[in-house]
Scaffold this motif. Structure first.
Motif, PDB file in Angstrom:
ATOM      1  N   ASN A  76       7.605  21.465  13.714  1.00 36.42           N
ATOM      2  CA  ASN A  76       7.960  22.225  12.513  1.00 36.42           C
ATOM      3  C   ASN A  76       7.550  23.684  12.661  1.00 36.42           C
ATOM      4  OD1 ASN A  76       8.879  19.806  11.512  1.00 36.42           O
ATOM      5  ND2 ASN A  76       7.146  19.457  10.162  1.00 36.42           N
ATOM      6  N   GLY A  77       7.681  24.199  13.882  1.00 33.15           N
ATOM      7  CA  GLY A  77       7.395  25.599  14.162  1.00 33.15           C
ATOM      8  C   GLY A  77       5.936  25.919  14.355  1.00 33.15           C
ATOM      9  N   GLY A  78       5.041  24.920  14.303  1.00 28.82           N
ATOM     10  CA  GLY A  78       3.610  25.183  14.376  1.00 28.82           C
ATOM     11  C   GLY A  78       2.954  24.636  15.618  1.00 28.82           C
ATOM     12  N   PHE A  79       1.860  25.293  16.020  1.00 27.34           N
ATOM     13  CA  PHE A  79       1.017  24.862  17.138  1.00 27.34           C
ATOM     14  C   PHE A  79      -0.428  25.181  16.780  1.00 27.34           C
ATOM     15  CE2 PHE A  79      -1.278  26.292  21.045  1.00 27.34           C
ATOM     16  CZ  PHE A  79      -1.391  25.052  21.649  1.00 27.34           C
ATOM     17  N   ASP A 124       0.835  -1.193   0.000  1.00 27.29           N
ATOM     18  CA  ASP A 124       0.000   0.000   0.000  1.00 27.29           C
ATOM     19  C   ASP A 124       0.875   1.250   0.000  1.00 27.29           C
ATOM     20  OD1 ASP A 124      -2.805  -1.044   0.209  1.00 27.29           O
ATOM     21  OD2 ASP A 124      -1.934  -2.052   1.947  1.00 27.29           O
ATOM     22  N   PRO A 125       0.321   2.383  -0.433  1.00 20.96           N
ATOM     23  CA  PRO A 125       1.129   3.609  -0.565  1.00 20.96           C
ATOM     24  C   PRO A 125       1.749   4.054   0.752  1.00 20.96           C
ATOM     25  CG  PRO A 125      -0.957   3.841  -1.713  1.00 20.96           C
ATOM     26  CD  PRO A 125      -1.046   2.566  -0.934  1.00 20.96           C
ATOM     27  N   TYR A 126       2.898   4.739   0.638  1.00 20.59           N
ATOM     28  CA  TYR A 126       3.620   5.285   1.780  1.00 20.59           C
ATOM     29  C   TYR A 126       3.476   6.803   1.810  1.00 20.59           C
ATOM     30  CZ  TYR A 126       6.103   1.012   3.144  1.00 20.59           C
ATOM     31  OH  TYR A 126       6.409  -0.237   3.614  1.00 20.59           O
ATOM     32  N   LEU A 127       3.295   7.343   3.000  1.00 19.67           N
ATOM     33  CA  LEU A 127       3.323   8.792   3.219  1.00 19.67           C
ATOM     34  C   LEU A 127       4.432   9.084   4.218  1.00 19.67           C
ATOM     35  CD1 LEU A 127      -0.495   9.648   3.562  1.00 19.67           C
ATOM     36  CD2 LEU A 127       0.925   9.748   1.515  1.00 19.67           C
ATOM     37  N   PHE A 128       5.304  10.047   3.888  1.00 22.77           N
ATOM     38  CA  PHE A 128       6.465  10.340   4.717  1.00 22.77           C
ATOM     39  C   PHE A 128       6.338  11.722   5.344  1.00 22.77           C
ATOM     40  CE2 PHE A 128       7.838   7.210   1.634  1.00 22.77           C
ATOM     41  CZ  PHE A 128       8.608   6.327   2.382  1.00 22.77           C
ATOM     42  N   PHE A 129       6.665  11.805   6.643  1.00 23.25           N
ATOM     43  CA  PHE A 129       6.623  13.064   7.378  1.00 23.25           C
ATOM     44  C   PHE A 129       7.913  13.213   8.177  1.00 23.25           C
ATOM     45  CE2 PHE A 129       2.361  11.415   6.859  1.00 23.25           C
ATOM     46  CZ  PHE A 129       1.625  12.515   6.428  1.00 23.25           C
ATOM     47  N   THR A 130       8.424  14.424   8.237  1.00 28.54           N
ATOM     48  CA  THR A 130       9.576  14.738   9.084  1.00 28.54           C
ATOM     49  C   THR A 130       9.158  15.817  10.065  1.00 28.54           C
ATOM     50  OG1 THR A 130      11.166  14.194   7.344  1.00 28.54           O
ATOM     51  CG2 THR A 130      11.957  15.562   9.161  1.00 28.54           C
ATOM     52  N   TRP A 131       9.296  15.531  11.349  1.00 27.74           N
ATOM     53  CA  TRP A 131       8.882  16.472  12.388  1.00 27.74           C
ATOM     54  C   TRP A 131      10.090  16.938  13.187  1.00 27.74           C
ATOM     55  CZ3 TRP A 131       4.058  13.799  15.046  1.00 27.74           C
ATOM     56  CH2 TRP A 131       2.989  13.782  14.134  1.00 27.74           C
ATOM     57  N   ASN A 132      10.242  18.227  13.282  1.00 23.16           N
ATOM     58  CA  ASN A 132      11.245  18.835  14.142  1.00 23.16           C
ATOM     59  C   ASN A 132      10.521  19.385  15.363  1.00 23.16           C
ATOM     60  OD1 ASN A 132      13.633  19.996  15.107  1.00 23.16           O
ATOM     61  ND2 ASN A 132      13.241  21.907  14.016  1.00 23.16           N
ATOM     62  N   VAL A 133      10.742  18.765  16.515  1.00 25.08           N
ATOM     63  CA  VAL A 133      10.001  19.116  17.737  1.00 25.08           C
ATOM     64  C   VAL A 133      10.865  20.033  18.600  1.00 25.08           C
ATOM     65  CG1 VAL A 133       8.762  18.235  19.737  1.00 25.08           C
ATOM     66  CG2 VAL A 133       8.839  16.884  17.629  1.00 25.08           C
ATOM     67  N   THR A 134      10.340  21.216  18.883  1.00 23.93           N
ATOM     68  CA  THR A 134      11.069  22.216  19.666  1.00 23.93           C
ATOM     69  C   THR A 134      10.113  22.878  20.649  1.00 23.93           C
ATOM     70  OG1 THR A 134      10.580  23.954  18.039  1.00 23.93           O
ATOM     71  CG2 THR A 134      12.646  22.733  17.753  1.00 23.93           C
ATOM     72  N   TYR A 135      10.673  23.687  21.538  1.00 20.26           N
ATOM     73  CA  TYR A 135       9.871  24.576  22.363  1.00 20.26           C
ATOM     74  C   TYR A 135       9.904  25.973  21.756  1.00 20.26           C
ATOM     75  CZ  TYR A 135       9.573  21.225  26.234  1.00 20.26           C
ATOM     76  OH  TYR A 135       9.301  20.127  27.011  1.00 20.26           O
ATOM     77  N   GLY A 136       8.820  26.706  21.942  1.00 23.38           N
ATOM     78  CA  GLY A 136       8.749  28.105  21.541  1.00 23.38           C
ATOM     79  C   GLY A 136       7.903  28.865  22.532  1.00 23.38           C
TER      80      GLY A 136
END
Length: 553
Positions: A52-55, A25-37
């Motif tokens: 990724n800079g979002g909340f 079945d198809p693959y979906l790829f995600f890269t997450w950079n987890v930080t505090y802001g």
């Protein structure tokens, strides 16, 4: 010769088709950079977890049977894990992302999750499962769409919105943790957020959602909060319920919906009102002080602000109980189902085990703890799943430290220990949640969908089974239990692994109100459970042990 060539060509075409059909079945790829802001969700600067800079974090938008690969880079100063609330992880509790199943991701390193949304559709969310990180954010929506060949029991909406609602504290997650570790409880939250923002209903907030006149939209409400049930409603509009935690529902219409901790509901809303702005309203339920937030919906041809008169929330939990009883599974809808044959006839399966679980609160050495059947769960340095897999369970925990019945006599005494129930693979079980307290509880079972067959005031007894809904209870993964009441669920333990049953109240979960259910396949086969991933970090007493012989087919 021409006939032979034709036969060979047909065989080659058939083999090619079979290879395509049985391909991955198809693959979906995600890269997450987890930080505090630093953000100010309630108008006061505070530390917030960003992805990724979002909340909130990025949405995962996928389809049934997709393979999801999420590479998480932990740039915090503490170990980190993410869990996928409601994604069933078939045969794969290794990817559950809890401290009982996984060693946490150390600061400055990364870990790649790989799981499949096997035979699922619907609305879910993810969040950080370590310590009190959920109080800092790090949550986001998961949308699992039906495959194109599977008919859906409503027309495609014009757009599809995730609406993540929940209560929120101004104090940082570390300050809240200090409170709990010192023996105190969390005070009431400071506000309510809708997709990370607190609207004031004064007409000055930027619109979060847009609708075109005459078009119909899908709103996926999930309660990602920490302590309270939330009521949601849309000013001037009716909501048609179409999906609840992965199951299509009978399409009843509601003016408002109670969304309890951890729950997700999908509704259809048609832009059929006067063209102007309107508010989504979210407010706490069953609290003395009602906290309210708004989010603005803008009609594309609108020429006026939303009315400052907000629709009222219902009062009391009897109303909420009646609403629960109105939810029905849409048995005529096509959908991905993990066990379609058994699912349709759950009311005719013989119960092989009944487990009664009672929540309680008490003090241990002067500090607040929460318990299940008199035992308060504590995390071990070695995840219980790893200890079991490496044959070292006896050095980390004891099976069945609680019984299938609460203690006969109520007691303030609590035992602190990891709680792991031994369960028989493919048994059909009945779990009764008894709530002797005055607050509404919410429980989530990982790895499974279950059938909530009854909720009633009072104490459960076998005679109560005559009132069960054994026909069309909505298959789901989270259930609320009202004050001085009980709730009953049924499920088949056909998903091998180590699965968490937890209170969705963050403080209750952190202070002991959770357990694990060990469902081992006697066959030790890949048909039933996957092997430990090659990239799985090891910790505790199994860190230097040789990996057991892998399962085979």
């Amino acid at each position: 010769m021409g006939t032979l060539k034709l036969i060979l060509f047909s065989l080659i075409s058939l083999l090619s088709t079979l290879m395509m059909v049985h391909g991955e079945d198809p693959y979906l790829f995600f890269t997450w950079n987890v930080t505090y802001g630093t953000l100010s969700p309630l108008g006061v600067p505070q530390q917030v977890m960003l992805i990724n800079g979002g909340f909130p974090g990025p949405a995962i938008n996928c389809s049934s049977n997709n393979n999801i690969v999420v590479n998480v880079f932990n740039n915090l100063d503490e170990p980190l894990l993410f869990t996928w609330n409601g994604i069933q992880q078939r045969k794969n509790s290794w990817q559950e992302g809890l401290l009982g199943t996984n060693c946490p991701i150390p600061p400055g390193t990364n870990y790649t999750y790989h799981f499949q949304v096997k035979d699922q559709i619907g609305s879910y969310f993810y969040y950080p499962s370590t310590i009190l990180h959920r109080a800092a954010g790090g949550f986001g929506g998961i949308r699992v769409n039906s495959r194109l060949l599977i008919p859906v029991p409503f027309l495609d909406p014009e757009d599809d919105y995730h609406v993540l609602v929940g209560d929120w504290y101004i104090k940082s997650h570390s300050a809240l943790r200090t409170l709990l570790d010192s023996g105190r409880t969390l005070a009431k939250p400071d506000g309510v957020l809708i997709n990370g923002k607190a609207g004031k209903g004064n007409g000055k907030d930027e619109p979060q959602f847009t609708m075109q006149p005459g078009k119909t939209y899908r709103y996926r409400f999930c309660n990602v909060g920490l302590k309270n049930s939330i009521n949601v409603r849309i000013q001037g509009h009716i909501m048609k319920l179409v999906e609840l935690e992965g199951s299509h529902t009978v399409q009843n219409e509601y003016e408002s919906l109670d969304v309890h901790l951890g729950q997700c509901y999908s509704v259809l809303v048609t832009a059929d009102q006067e063209p102007k702005d309107y508010y989504i309203v979210a407010s706490t339920r069953f609290t003395k002080t009602v906290l309210t937030s708004t989010a603005t919906i803008h009609y594309t041809n609108g020429n006026g602000p939303a009315s400052p008169e907000l629709p009222e929330a219902p009062v009391g939990w009897a109303w909420s109980l009646n609403q629960f009883r109105s939810f029905r599974w849409n048995l005529t809808a096509s959908a991905a189902r993990p066990n379609p044959q058994g699912s349709y006839h759950y009311g005719k399966i013989n119960i092989t085990r009944t487990i009664k679980l009672a929540n309680s609160a008490g003090m241990v050495d002067g500090k607040l703890r929460y318990a299940i059947n008199g035992v308060s769960y504590v995390e071990s340095v070695t995840p219980v799943k790893l200890a079991e897999y490496f044959g070292a369970a006896d050095k980390v925990f004891k099976y069945n430290i609680i019984g299938d019945e609460p203690p006969a006599e109520a007691s303030d005494k609590m035992t602190l220990a990891p709680i792991v129930l031994n369960a028989t693979f493919r048994n059909f079980v009945e779990i009764i949640f008894e709530n002797p307290e005055k607050s509404v509880q919410s429980w989530h079972l990982a790895g499974y969908s279950f059938f909530p067959v009854g909720i009633e005031p009072g104490t459960w007894s076998p005679e109560k089974r005559k009132n069960y809904n054994l026909l069309d209870a909505v298959s789901r993964n989270t259930i609320q239990v009202y004050p001085k009441s009980w709730a009953a669920i049924m499920t088949t333990l056909d998903n091998a692994g180590m699965w968490n049953l937890r209170s969705m109240s963050l403080e209750r979960q952190y202070l002991g109100q959770q357990l694990y259910i060990s469902v081992l396949s006697p066959a030790h086969s890949l048909r039933d459970e996957y092997n430990i991933p090659d990239n799985a970090p090891l910790c505790g007493i199994v860190k230097d042990l040789p990996v057991p012989t892998p399962y085979s087919v």
